[in-house]
Design a protein around this motif. Sequence first.
Motif, PDB file in Angstrom:
ATOM      1  N   LEU A   1       0.850  -1.211  -0.038  1.00 12.37           N
ATOM      2  CA  LEU A   1      -0.049  -0.027  -0.034  1.00 12.37           C
ATOM      3  C   LEU A   1       0.682   1.362   0.136  1.00 12.37           C
ATOM      4  CD1 LEU A   1      -2.861  -1.042   2.481  1.00 12.37           C
ATOM      5  CD2 LEU A   1      -2.772  -1.018   0.240  1.00 12.37           C
TER       6      LEU A   1
ATOM      7  N   ASP B   1      -2.645   4.218  -0.594  1.00 12.14           N
ATOM      8  CA  ASP B   1      -4.050   3.491  -0.001  1.00 12.14           C
ATOM      9  C   ASP B   1      -3.651   3.048   1.308  1.00 12.14           C
ATOM     10  OD1 ASP B   1      -6.723   2.809  -0.227  1.00 12.14           O
ATOM     11  OD2 ASP B   1      -6.285   1.210  -2.058  1.00 12.14           O
TER      12      ASP B   1
ATOM     13  N   THR C   1      -9.625  -1.832   1.137  1.00 14.50           N
ATOM     14  CA  THR C   1      -8.830  -0.577   1.215  1.00 14.50           C
ATOM     15  C   THR C   1      -9.854   0.605   0.871  1.00 14.50           C
ATOM     16  OG1 THR C   1      -7.989  -0.476  -1.130  1.00 14.50           O
ATOM     17  CG2 THR C   1      -6.551  -1.800   0.641  1.00 14.50           C
TER      18      THR C   1
ATOM     19  N   GLY D   1      -9.363   2.590  -1.255  1.00 16.38           N
ATOM     20  CA  GLY D   1      -9.525   2.825  -2.720  1.00 16.38           C
ATOM     21  C   GLY D   1      -9.976   1.704  -3.467  1.00 16.38           C
TER      22      GLY D   1
END
Length: 99
Positions: free
Chosen positions: A24, A29, A82, A84
Amino acid sequence: MILGTFYKQPSEVKDYTISYSDWLVGIGDSVNDATAAVVCTSDQTDTSLTVKSVHISPTSVTVWLSGGTDRRKYKVTVQASTVGGRIDESEFLVVVRDY
């Protein structure tokens, strides 16, 4: 993907952390939700290893487990999502031994 195999005794309460930082950090994210499920690999009716709680940080998920039956192996599946919209499913094995 199986992340590894861990050992615990039936009376122990242990935490297991999955780090998503390598995945990440470069994309900006972060983890916003996670679930964990346990299945005994030899007897799917055995529900003695339980998820006590799941803790989420921006780059990791920690699963707290308790119980289990001596000489049984359990697969723990963690699904993290996540902010995102990414979803990761990771698994690890827990072998319970009463030493």
